[in-house]
Motif scaffolding. Sequence first.
Motif, PDB file in Angstrom:
ATOM      1  N   PHE A   1       0.891  -1.045   0.009  1.00 15.11           N
ATOM      2  CA  PHE A   1      -0.011  -0.081  -0.056  1.00 15.11           C
ATOM      3  C   PHE A   1       0.880   1.107  -0.134  1.00 15.11           C
ATOM      4  O   PHE A   1       2.122   1.149   0.231  1.00 15.11           O
TER       5      PHE A   1
ATOM      6  N   LYS B   1       1.585   5.374   0.905  1.00 11.77           N
ATOM      7  CA  LYS B   1       1.479   6.762   1.705  1.00 11.77           C
ATOM      8  C   LYS B   1       1.870   7.902   0.871  1.00 11.77           C
ATOM      9  O   LYS B   1       2.620   7.738   0.143  1.00 11.77           O
TER      10      LYS B   1
ATOM     11  N   LYS C   1      -4.137   4.608   7.686  1.00  6.82           N
ATOM     12  CA  LYS C   1      -2.361   4.126   7.443  1.00  6.82           C
ATOM     13  C   LYS C   1      -1.755   5.359   6.581  1.00  6.82           C
ATOM     14  O   LYS C   1      -0.620   5.351   6.903  1.00  6.82           O
TER      15      LYS C   1
ATOM     16  N   PRO D   1     -11.301   0.171   1.431  1.00  9.66           N
ATOM     17  CA  PRO D   1      -9.822   0.442   1.471  1.00  9.66           C
ATOM     18  C   PRO D   1      -9.477   1.089   2.937  1.00  9.66           C
ATOM     19  O   PRO D   1     -10.160   1.674   3.530  1.00  9.66           O
TER      20      PRO D   1
ATOM     21  N   GLU E   1      -6.462   3.419   3.610  1.00 12.93           N
ATOM     22  CA  GLU E   1      -5.517   4.191   3.523  1.00 12.93           C
ATOM     23  C   GLU E   1      -5.985   5.483   4.749  1.00 12.93           C
ATOM     24  O   GLU E   1      -5.053   5.849   5.263  1.00 12.93           O
TER      25      GLU E   1
END
Length: 203
Positions: free
Chosen positions: A28, A30, A106, A101, A103
Amino acid sequence: MKIICVGRNYTEHIKELDNVVPDEPILFLKPDSAILLKKQPFYIPEFTNEVHHEVEVLVKINRIGKHIDRKFAHKYYDEIGLGIDFTARDLQKKLKSDGLPWEKAKAFDGSAVIGNFISKNEIEDIDDLPFSLKRNGEVVQQGSTKQMMWKIDALIENISKYFTLKIGDVIFTGTPSGVGPVSVDDVLQGYIEEKEMFSIKIK
């Protein structure tokens, strides 16, 4: 630059969160806005009541690459670092249970601590590199890159199948067991071997 993170790369961490062992690395991203600015404290966001620390070995990419063969992967980085992937665990659990998801849990602002880097030439064995995290002076996470399911060169090979790696990109290689919540006034210190790589105050 982009931050590519690897999930579930340490078996004991998979067990502690009761997750399924993956067949290939879980990836994933960032955004660069997730980077915690140097010498700044980490502020617990208002949208979570359970932020967890996840200490991770970092790899800084030094050249552009796509479809990198594992035997050439070592040419794409010169430096190894240490950081934290802060995770809003309560929010992550909710998003995962809803099939969404994660995100938000995170990749929020300040969720990526990028500490100091050292030359890989200073490291005796990059595939057996011990590292640790102290919380208020007590070791709460410790591991070694030998515990990785996918070592650094294997990760670069896999990641570069999906994402072109560019100069300055940083790979978060996964966290060992021992993740846990942080509280206001905590101090987190990360170490590669005995060398302090970062020190973060929680607010």
